[in-house]
Design an enzyme around this catalytic site. Structure first.
Site, short mmCIF file in Angstrom:
data_model
loop_
_atom_site.label_atom_id
_atom_site.label_comp_id
_atom_site.label_asym_id
_atom_site.label_seq_id
_atom_site.Cartn_x
_atom_site.Cartn_y
_atom_site.Cartn_z
CD GLU A 196 -1.97 0.30 8.92
OE1 GLU A 196 -3.17 0.40 9.16
OE2 GLU A 196 -1.41 -0.76 8.62
CB THR A 211 4.32 6.89 3.47
OG1 THR A 211 3.29 6.61 4.41
CG2 THR A 211 5.36 7.76 4.15
CD GLU A 268 2.32 12.10 18.53
OE1 GLU A 268 2.94 12.00 19.62
OE2 GLU A 268 2.39 11.26 17.62
CG PHE A 318 -1.98 1.00 1.31
CD1 PHE A 318 -3.15 0.83 0.58
CD2 PHE A 318 -1.85 2.12 2.11
CE1 PHE A 318 -4.17 1.76 0.65
CE2 PHE A 318 -2.86 3.05 2.20
CZ PHE A 318 -4.03 2.88 1.46
#
Length: 388
Positions: free
Chosen positions: A371, A125, A375, A122
């Site tokens: 993932e 990023t 925060e 996937f």
């Protein structure tokens, strides 16, 4: 109300736990080599784990998200590196193709993601876009009857094992990212099914990580990669919502992994505490040892229920974004506390590779990061609770 966990779910998890236990002797060598043996991936396919949540008409087991969470817990308790690869393949990529893919995309790709021939990736990023995923700079430009993809993806799980990656790029005419500053909008972001043996796809060297060493994490370079118009998953320009939906489900998987890691580390610590003697008594007799383990075991149980609640909501078609974020936040941070307790219980031995707790502590550290960091989970939860 039907309970979260029924007999079928428990039976599936128990069967996987038994199989995973048989890998124990192979784990140190695989972690040192930095790779999951291909025969282990193929065996996962034969067990049905890689297609657990895929509906039976599409070749999967048709199992619930609850069952999958329990299975991931068992895999993580045995080998967290393996659990991560399965979570991305089965929990994210399979699920995205089932929900958003065309009939042709499902026909082409699901069999290869289910049978153990690889583990899908996937690719969201990038080097300059992590928590701010909407600022991604990979481009998709229309060329003839298809698209040309260019860009670099970073920290991509399973890249070396993957026959397929779901790649997110920005359609240039809808939101051109090639200016002096990246955009802060998700305009134009589109999901593409990309074969990783396609010309122009380069898988970078594996990252050297603190933990999860057998789980592949590599860069993915797209240099003029040409894909057909049929490679678009969902709608052009609507890929960011697709990514967020995939991550919602993925966070349930991270919560389950965190529970497995913590549970396994505490099991080692408990066994050690009953055997290790100091001052003429097993250290399990001392409150300074007993109470931290008791606290951690209570937190493991709470984290499991949060994960199962989010999974149950997903299975029943109810909103679960906030619950998945809560589960991921609490379980991942719980895993830090539990593995710390386990290492502390073993003292100097907990710092040595003779015992597994140091590996669980290293592996568990990533759960608060990937993932969506802790925060970001707090941001998701606060937005949900405090929206005007």
């Amino acid at each position: 109300m039907r309970p979260f966990v029924g007999k079928t779910e428990r039976d599936l998890a128990s069967a996987v736990a038994g199989w995973a236990a048989s890998l124990r002797e192979r784990i140190p060598a695989a972690e040192k080599a930095g790779e999951i043996p291909r025969d282990v991936i193929r065996e996962l396919g034969r067990l049905g784990v890689l297609g657990m949540t895929v509906p039976e008409p599409l070749g999967g087991l048709g199992a619930s998200t609850v069952a999958f969470a329990l299975v991931l817990e068992e895999l993580a308790a045995a080998w967290p590196s393996l659990a991560v690869g399965v979570a991305v393949n089965t929990g994210i990529v399979d699920g995205t193709l089932v929900r958003y893919g065309t009939a042709e995309q499902r026909r082409r790709w699901l069999p290869r993601l289910i049978d153990g021939s690889g583990l899908a990736a996937f690719a969201l990023t990038e080097p300059s876009s992590g928590s701010d995923a909407a600022s991604l700079r990979a481009t998709a430009i229309r060329e003839g009857d298809g698209w040309r993809l260019d860009g670099r993806k970073q920290f991509i799980t399973n890249a070396r094992y993957a026959p397929l990656a779901i790649v997110f790029a920005r359609v240039a005419e809808l939101g051109d990212p090639r200016g002096p500053k990246p955009p802060s909008t998700h305009a134009g972001i589109t999901a593409f099914a990309v074969a990783l043996d396609a010309p122009g796809v380069v898988v970078g060297p594996a990252e050297r990580k603190l933990g999860l060493k057998a789980s592949d994490t590599s860069a993915l370079v797209l240099d003029g990669v040409r894909v057909s118009r049929d490679a678009v998953i969902g709608e052009v320009g609507k890929g960011f919502a697709l990514a967020l939906a995939a991550l919602d489900g993925g966070r349930i998987g991270i919560a389950a992994q965190s529970v497995g890691i913590a549970r396994a580390a505490l099991a080692v610590a408990g066994d050690y505490a009953k055997q290790r003697k100091q001052f003429g008594r097993p250290i399990a007799d001392f409150d300074g040892v007993r109470f931290p383990i008791a606290r951690s075991e209570s937190e493991v149980a709470a984290a499991r229920l949060l994960a199962l609640r989010a999974a149950w909501l997903k299975d029943h078609g109810r909103p679960f974004t906030r619950e998945a974020a809560m589960a991921k936040l609490y379980a991942s941070e719980m895993a830090q506390r539990a593995t710390h307790t386990a290492v502390q219980t073993l003292g100097g031995y907990g710092y040595m590779r003779e015992y597994a707790v140091e590996r669980y502590a290293r592996d568990g550290r990533a759960t608060t990061i990937y993932e969506g960091t802790s925060e970001i989970q707090r941001l998701v939860i606060a937005r949900s609770l405090l929206a005007a």
